[in-house]
Write an enzyme that holds these catalytic residues in place. Structure first.
Site, PDB file in Angstrom:
ATOM      1  N   HIS A 143      18.903  -7.740 -39.871  1.00  0.00           N
ATOM      2  CA  HIS A 143      18.205  -7.036 -41.071  1.00  0.00           C
ATOM      3  C   HIS A 143      19.070  -5.736 -41.775  1.00  0.00           C
ATOM      4  CE1 HIS A 143      17.924  -3.673 -38.028  1.00  0.00           C
ATOM      5  NE2 HIS A 143      17.555  -2.925 -38.831  1.00  0.00           N
TER       6      HIS A 143
HETATM    7  C1  UD1 Z   1      14.628   0.938 -41.110  1.00  0.00           C
HETATM    8  C2  UD1 Z   1      15.848   1.951 -40.536  1.00  0.00           C
HETATM    9  C3  UD1 Z   1      16.665   1.406 -39.743  1.00  0.00           C
HETATM   10  C4  UD1 Z   1      16.114   0.561 -38.386  1.00  0.00           C
HETATM   11  C5  UD1 Z   1      14.757  -0.473 -39.030  1.00  0.00           C
HETATM   12  C6  UD1 Z   1      14.243  -1.214 -37.923  1.00  0.00           C
HETATM   13  C7  UD1 Z   1      16.163   3.488 -42.263  1.00  0.00           C
HETATM   14  C8  UD1 Z   1      17.208   3.985 -43.281  1.00  0.00           C
HETATM   15  N1  UD1 Z   1      16.367   2.084 -41.637  1.00  0.00           N
HETATM   16  O1  UD1 Z   1      15.344  -0.149 -41.789  1.00  0.00           O
HETATM   17  O2  UD1 Z   1      17.630   2.155 -38.870  1.00  0.00           O
HETATM   18  O3  UD1 Z   1      17.073  -0.387 -37.643  1.00  0.00           O
HETATM   19  O4  UD1 Z   1      13.934   0.163 -39.851  1.00  0.00           O
HETATM   20  O5  UD1 Z   1      13.195  -2.319 -38.181  1.00  0.00           O
HETATM   21  O6  UD1 Z   1      14.948   4.186 -42.237  1.00  0.00           O
HETATM   22  N2  UD1 Z   1       8.961  -3.942 -45.111  1.00  0.00           N
HETATM   23  C9  UD1 Z   1       7.794  -4.893 -45.077  1.00  0.00           C
HETATM   24  N3  UD1 Z   1       6.966  -4.445 -44.173  1.00  0.00           N
HETATM   25  C10 UD1 Z   1       7.300  -3.593 -42.908  1.00  0.00           C
HETATM   26  C11 UD1 Z   1       8.301  -2.766 -43.343  1.00  0.00           C
HETATM   27  C12 UD1 Z   1       9.054  -2.839 -44.280  1.00  0.00           C
HETATM   28  O7  UD1 Z   1       7.788  -5.687 -45.787  1.00  0.00           O
HETATM   29  O8  UD1 Z   1       6.233  -3.413 -42.396  1.00  0.00           O
HETATM   30  C13 UD1 Z   1       9.910  -4.150 -46.337  1.00  0.00           C
HETATM   31  C14 UD1 Z   1      10.028  -3.270 -47.048  1.00  0.00           C
HETATM   32  O9  UD1 Z   1       9.090  -3.344 -48.253  1.00  0.00           O
HETATM   33  C15 UD1 Z   1      11.419  -2.984 -47.721  1.00  0.00           C
HETATM   34  C16 UD1 Z   1      12.376  -3.551 -46.273  1.00  0.00           C
HETATM   35  O10 UD1 Z   1      11.059  -3.901 -45.473  1.00  0.00           O
HETATM   36  O11 UD1 Z   1      11.837  -3.855 -48.680  1.00  0.00           O
HETATM   37  C17 UD1 Z   1      12.908  -2.468 -45.671  1.00  0.00           C
HETATM   38  O12 UD1 Z   1      12.083  -1.530 -45.254  1.00  0.00           O
HETATM   39  P1  UD1 Z   1      12.623  -0.012 -44.779  1.00  0.00           P
HETATM   40  O13 UD1 Z   1      11.722   0.757 -44.102  1.00  0.00           O
HETATM   41  O14 UD1 Z   1      13.246   0.549 -45.844  1.00  0.00           O
HETATM   42  O15 UD1 Z   1      13.988  -0.130 -44.035  1.00  0.00           O
HETATM   43  P2  UD1 Z   1      14.233  -1.195 -42.783  1.00  0.00           P
HETATM   44  O16 UD1 Z   1      15.217  -2.120 -43.451  1.00  0.00           O
HETATM   45  O17 UD1 Z   1      13.063  -1.642 -42.078  1.00  0.00           O
END
Ligand code: UD1
Length: 348
Positions: A196
């Site tokens: 991820h």
């Molecule tokens: C975040 C953390 C990372 C951790 C990871 C674990 C930051 C900068 N990064 O990254 O350190 O290792 O979580 O998972 O805080 N999304 C969904 N559903 C969800 C959650 C997210 O669809 O329940 C999608 C969001 O729309 C977005 C993407 O996933 O497009 C990224 O989500 P985001 O929370 O920004 O960061 P992670 O990549 O999950």
């Protein structure tokens, strides 16, 4: 006396579980969920499985650019802290939720404690690296999981605030392990893949190259897919390898079953490198560096380039035989709770 924990993303719920059980014994515990992760499998399911009380507030921040996401959290968290006036705020790990929580607390002079302090990848292009440095430098008390983490904090002049407690994820693992059952892949040899990190997945050519390598392995690859990665793959014309089984994000319990019965683990996660070590699974980390260097030094974890043209051979040939000394301690939550008590006594 109130203590507030701020969480928002999947790995933070895992760290909160055992500490919440300890904190509740001595304090009124306010849990605030920023809403950074919001899918059922990424959030509520973990609260259920780890038996964590529901958060008092969910700020529903959701996704967004780093500045926007963190800024909205900062504003809302300040309101929560002013409302509850906790004696102390607990922050976990290195996500944008961690950053917002430690900044909000420091601006209104509420002491904070950082769980999983002192980790450094020395890669400043990772948002997590900036988040963890700021959390360590704004907190009043730092819980370092390993002596390696302590050394980093010492180098930054933070040793007087630091206690080496061991790793709280050991407590979470112990809690869940007695409930782990077999899974539908048990009995067949399979690799477990997670992916991820933005620098791996945001450019589809990296995923293409990885999948082409994985297709050359003889065994199946089980891939619980992170929503970020799912979106990128869905929007591409990528043809999936036949031996790749994509499944939705798993609960902690189901995921630990996948770990337990896997052959090896292929990942760019931080926490999973440790879980692999504890479970005795060889771990191939698709990153240029790791915060958990002791897993590499022990011989059970190896760093590889996602674009390595010999990746499949290297994965197949990675078979550590070294012993696995206990690196991460135990009864960590209990130790942390006692240190939190001491800190609160000092401030009141
Ligand atoms: C975040 C953390 C990372 C951790 C990871 C674990 C930051 C900068 N990064 O990254 O350190 O290792 O979580 O998972 O805080 N999304 C969904 N559903 C969800 C959650 C997210 O669809 O329940 C999608 C969001 O729309 C977005 C993407 O996933 O497009 C990224 O989500 P985001 O929370 O920004 O960061 P992670 O990549 O999950």
């Amino acid at each position: 006396m109130k203590v507030m924990s701020v969480v928002g993303a999947r790995p933070q719920f895992i760290k909160l579980g055992p500490l919440a059980r300890e904190i509740e014994k001595d304090f009124e515990h306010i849990i605030v969920h920023t809403g950074q992760h919001y899918d059922h499998e990424m959030s509520n399911l973990l609260f259920e499985q780890l038996e964590i009380p529901s958060p008092q507030s969910n700020l529903g921040i959701g996704s967004g650019g780093h500045g926007e996401q963190t800024g909205r959290m900062l504003k809302e968290l300040e309101q929560e802290m002013l409302h509850h006036r906790p004696a102390l705020v607990i922050t976990f790990g290195d996500t944008n939720s961690t950053l917002a929580a430690c900044l909000a607390a420091s601006k209104i002079e509420i002491p904070s404690v950082h769980v999983e302090a002192g980790l450094r990848s020395f890669n400043r292009s990772m948002p997590e690296e900036i988040n963890r440095i700021i959390a360590d430098h704004t907190a009043e008390l730092l819980f370092a999981p390993t002596s390696e983490a302590f050394k980093h904090l010492q180098r930054e002049g933070l040793e007087d605030k630091t206690i080496v407690t061991g790793d709280i994820m050991v407590d979470s693992l112990k809690f869940i392990q007695r409930k782990v059952k077999s899974n539908e892949y048990t009995g067949k040899p399979y690799y477990l893949l997670t992916l991820h990190r933005p620098y791996n997945v945001d450019d589809i050519s990296n995923i293409k190259s990885l999948f082409s390598q994985l297709s050359q392995l003889d065994e199946e690859i089980v891939f619980p897919i992170h929503p970020r990665t799912r979106k990128i793959i869905d929007e591409s014309d990528l043809i999936l390898p036949k031996n790749l089984k994509i499944i939705s994000p798993q609960g902690y319990l189901e995921f630990q079953s996948l770990v337990k019965y896997s052959l090896k683990i292929i990942t760019d996660s931080g926490g999973l490198q440790k879980e692999a070590y504890i479970a005795g699974k060889p771990c191939i980390t698709l990153r240029p560096e790791t915060e958990w260097v002791e897993t590499v030094v022990s011989g059970w974890n190896t760093l590889m380039d996602i674009n390595d043209e010999y990746l499949s051979e290297k994965i197949a040939e990675f078979n550590p035989v070294n012993s696995r000394p206990d690196l991460y301690g135990n009864n960590v939550a209990y130790k942390m709770k006692n240190e939190i008590k001491n800190l609160i006594d000092r401030f009141n």
